[in-house]
Write a protein that holds these residues in place. Structure first.
Motif, PDB file in Angstrom:
ATOM      1  N   GLY A  12      44.082  40.436  26.194  1.00 45.82           N
ATOM      2  CA  GLY A  12      43.639  41.823  26.250  1.00 45.82           C
ATOM      3  C   GLY A  12      43.943  42.509  27.572  1.00 45.82           C
ATOM      4  O   GLY A  12      44.706  43.476  27.609  1.00 45.82           O
ATOM      5  N   PRO A  13      43.398  42.026  28.685  1.00 44.32           N
ATOM      6  CA  PRO A  13      43.487  42.760  29.949  1.00 44.32           C
ATOM      7  C   PRO A  13      44.904  43.100  30.409  1.00 44.32           C
ATOM      8  O   PRO A  13      45.110  44.087  31.089  1.00 44.32           O
ATOM      9  CB  PRO A  13      42.826  41.822  30.959  1.00 44.32           C
ATOM     10  N   PHE A  14      45.878  42.271  30.035  1.00 45.07           N
ATOM     11  CA  PHE A  14      47.221  42.485  30.580  1.00 45.07           C
ATOM     12  C   PHE A  14      48.127  43.276  29.643  1.00 45.07           C
ATOM     13  O   PHE A  14      49.308  43.432  29.899  1.00 45.07           O
ATOM     14  CB  PHE A  14      47.885  41.146  30.920  1.00 45.07           C
ATOM     15  N   ARG A  15      47.589  43.761  28.556  1.00 40.48           N
ATOM     16  CA  ARG A  15      48.458  44.413  27.564  1.00 40.48           C
ATOM     17  C   ARG A  15      48.342  45.922  27.557  1.00 40.48           C
ATOM     18  O   ARG A  15      48.769  46.568  26.613  1.00 40.48           O
ATOM     19  CB  ARG A  15      48.150  43.868  26.168  1.00 40.48           C
ATOM     20  N   HIS A  16      47.720  46.484  28.597  1.00 35.62           N
ATOM     21  CA  HIS A  16      47.499  47.930  28.578  1.00 35.62           C
ATOM     22  C   HIS A  16      47.928  48.586  29.884  1.00 35.62           C
ATOM     23  O   HIS A  16      47.818  47.993  30.951  1.00 35.62           O
ATOM     24  CB  HIS A  16      46.011  48.233  28.344  1.00 35.62           C
ATOM     25  N   GLY A  17      48.390  49.830  29.760  1.00 36.34           N
ATOM     26  CA  GLY A  17      48.595  50.723  30.903  1.00 36.34           C
ATOM     27  C   GLY A  17      49.477  50.164  32.003  1.00 36.34           C
ATOM     28  O   GLY A  17      50.520  49.545  31.768  1.00 36.34           O
ATOM     29  N   VAL A  18      49.024  50.386  33.227  1.00 36.55           N
ATOM     30  CA  VAL A  18      49.811  50.064  34.428  1.00 36.55           C
ATOM     31  C   VAL A  18      50.254  48.596  34.436  1.00 36.55           C
ATOM     32  O   VAL A  18      51.404  48.273  34.718  1.00 36.55           O
ATOM     33  CB  VAL A  18      48.959  50.371  35.687  1.00 36.55           C
ATOM     34  N   LEU A  19      49.329  47.722  34.075  1.00 38.80           N
ATOM     35  CA  LEU A  19      49.617  46.289  34.143  1.00 38.80           C
ATOM     36  C   LEU A  19      50.681  45.880  33.128  1.00 38.80           C
ATOM     37  O   LEU A  19      51.600  45.112  33.439  1.00 38.80           O
ATOM     38  CB  LEU A  19      48.310  45.525  33.901  1.00 38.80           C
ATOM     39  N   SER A  20      50.577  46.396  31.923  1.00 37.75           N
ATOM     40  CA  SER A  20      51.560  46.003  30.920  1.00 37.75           C
ATOM     41  C   SER A  20      52.936  46.554  31.294  1.00 37.75           C
ATOM     42  O   SER A  20      53.954  45.886  31.089  1.00 37.75           O
ATOM     43  CB  SER A  20      51.120  46.422  29.510  1.00 37.75           C
ATOM     44  N   ARG A  21      52.968  47.748  31.904  1.00 36.57           N
ATOM     45  CA  ARG A  21      54.271  48.299  32.332  1.00 36.57           C
ATOM     46  C   ARG A  21      54.862  47.469  33.472  1.00 36.57           C
ATOM     47  O   ARG A  21      56.059  47.215  33.524  1.00 36.57           O
ATOM     48  CB  ARG A  21      54.123  49.757  32.763  1.00 36.57           C
ATOM     49  N   ALA A  22      53.997  47.030  34.389  1.00 39.76           N
ATOM     50  CA  ALA A  22      54.484  46.208  35.510  1.00 39.76           C
ATOM     51  C   ALA A  22      55.050  44.887  34.993  1.00 39.76           C
ATOM     52  O   ALA A  22      56.014  44.355  35.538  1.00 39.76           O
ATOM     53  CB  ALA A  22      53.351  45.966  36.502  1.00 39.76           C
ATOM     54  N   LEU A  23      54.456  44.360  33.923  1.00 35.97           N
ATOM     55  CA  LEU A  23      54.976  43.125  33.315  1.00 35.97           C
ATOM     56  C   LEU A  23      56.288  43.400  32.585  1.00 35.97           C
ATOM     57  O   LEU A  23      57.246  42.635  32.703  1.00 35.97           O
ATOM     58  CB  LEU A  23      53.947  42.551  32.334  1.00 35.97           C
ATOM     59  N   GLU A  24      56.342  44.494  31.870  1.00 35.43           N
ATOM     60  CA  GLU A  24      57.563  44.835  31.124  1.00 35.43           C
ATOM     61  C   GLU A  24      58.744  45.019  32.059  1.00 35.43           C
ATOM     62  O   GLU A  24      59.859  44.610  31.752  1.00 35.43           O
ATOM     63  CB  GLU A  24      57.364  46.134  30.338  1.00 35.43           C
ATOM     64  N   THR A  25      58.483  45.656  33.210  1.00 33.31           N
ATOM     65  CA  THR A  25      59.573  45.940  34.146  1.00 33.31           C
ATOM     66  C   THR A  25      59.809  44.763  35.092  1.00 33.31           C
ATOM     67  O   THR A  25      60.661  44.844  35.978  1.00 33.31           O
ATOM     68  CB  THR A  25      59.261  47.201  34.977  1.00 33.31           C
ATOM     69  N   ARG A  26      59.038  43.710  34.904  1.00 28.52           N
ATOM     70  CA  ARG A  26      59.200  42.476  35.695  1.00 28.52           C
ATOM     71  C   ARG A  26      58.912  42.678  37.184  1.00 28.52           C
ATOM     72  O   ARG A  26      59.416  41.920  38.019  1.00 28.52           O
ATOM     73  CB  ARG A  26      60.605  41.885  35.538  1.00 28.52           C
ATOM     74  N   ILE A  27      58.154  43.692  37.530  1.00 24.96           N
ATOM     75  CA  ILE A  27      57.722  43.821  38.923  1.00 24.96           C
ATOM     76  C   ILE A  27      56.725  42.706  39.203  1.00 24.96           C
ATOM     77  O   ILE A  27      56.632  42.173  40.300  1.00 24.96           O
ATOM     78  CB  ILE A  27      57.091  45.200  39.185  1.00 24.96           C
TER      79      ILE A  27
END
Ligand code: SAM
Length: 286
Positions: free
Chosen positions: A32-47
């Motif tokens: 749950g916590p990592f699949r939304h908003g800023v965090l999920s985008r940071a994961l998608e972009t591999r930052i």
């Protein structure tokens, strides 16, 4: 070892990635916590990258035992040292005595830890590799803390049932400070606990945020449309277009709110002579 899986790996960030490793008995907690908003985008972009490591995969008995009774007696169970050592030692992190603390860190989540603050988040954001160890039950065998961890962090003065919420809090607070994560890099400066500018900008300069970066104060109040809601109007100054007046108003509201809700922050905040005079006037008004 389970790596956090995302459906859409998009690669357009060419800077360094920061990597978190979370050692837990509940890896699925983080779905749950990592699949939304800023965090999920940071994961998608591999930052940022996150490795989830199920402690039970590092046990050697058929029951996958991660805990045992406490020496000396008492309530509850204690997480054993061996599976945690095995999990962390496979992650390419140096031994505690040889660890480059400017690059990597092993953090124990613990109610007894040093309070996790924005300053600690900034410190962790400058590293490349951070391991977060989540306790459960009565806690973790203290040899994990002594021999493996270089930081012990609490996310607040209360007792949680596990370190997973704390790990999610740390990943979130640190990730939003990484270059490229927030749309506007200044956002992390002009918010609660943010850093002050090295020198005060001219009152006519730039966007009217505050007199300068928050300098350790709480943020000022924000409003959006409509201009009036349930009989309460947005303060006139914000609609007036006078940037210097807006900066001054915002700075004063920051000072007022910090004095009311977190007076402890004023001790270390970067205050101007005008700030101090304004605070004194608030105190004399009572
Ligand atoms: N016996 C411990 C004590 O009194 O300090 C509390 C153990 S708590 C029930 C179980 C786990 O939750 C801890 O090992 C830690 O990992 C996590 N935890 C609890 N409170 C926490 C807090 N305020 N900050 C970070 N982690 C916390």
């Amino acid at each position: 070892m389970a790596a956090f899986q995302l459906p859409l790996p998009v690669l357009f960030y060419d800077g360094r990635a920061m990597r978190f490793e979370i050692v837990t008995i509940f890896p699925e907690f983080f779905d749950g916590p990592f699949r939304h908003g800023v965090l999920s985008r940071a994961l998608e972009t591999r930052i940022v990258e996150i490795g989830l490591h199920d402690l039970r995969a590092f046990t050697h008995d058929r029951h996958k035992t991660v805990d045992d009774r406490p020496f000396g007696g008492g309530e509850g169970m204690v997480l054993k040292a061996q599976p945690i050592f095995d999990a962390v030692e496979g992650l390419g992190i140096a031994e505690k005595n040889h660890r480059d603390l400017k690059r990597e860190s092993v953090v124990l989540l613990s109610a007894q830890g040093e309070r996790f603050t924005q300053k600690a988040a900034q410190e962790l954001a400058s590293l490349e590799h951070v391991v977060l160890i989540c306790g459960r039950y009565e806690g973790v065998d203290e040899r994990v803390n002594n021999l493996l961890c270089d930081r012990e962090h609490s996310i607040g003065d209360y007792v949680l049932s596990g370190g997973e919420l704390g790990a999610a809090v740390i990943v979130d607070a640190v990730t939003r400070l990484l270059p490229g994560v927030l749309g506007n890099a200044d956002s992390a400066r002009f918010e609660s606990f943010g850093q002050a500018d090295a020198s005060l900008p001219s009152l006519d300069e730039g966007l009217p945020r505050s007199m300068h970066g928050s300098g350790g104060l709480l943020d000022y109040p924000h409003y959006t449309r409509p201009a009036e809601f349930r009989g309460v109007a947005v303060p006139d100054v914000l609609a007036g277009g006078d940037h210097a007046a807006i900066r001054r108003w915002r700075r004063e509201r920051q000072l007022e709110k910090t004095l009311r809700n977190r007076p402890d922050l004023l001790r270390d905040a970067e205050l101007t002579k005008e700030d101090r005079e304004f605070l004194e006037s608030l105190k004399t008004q009572g």
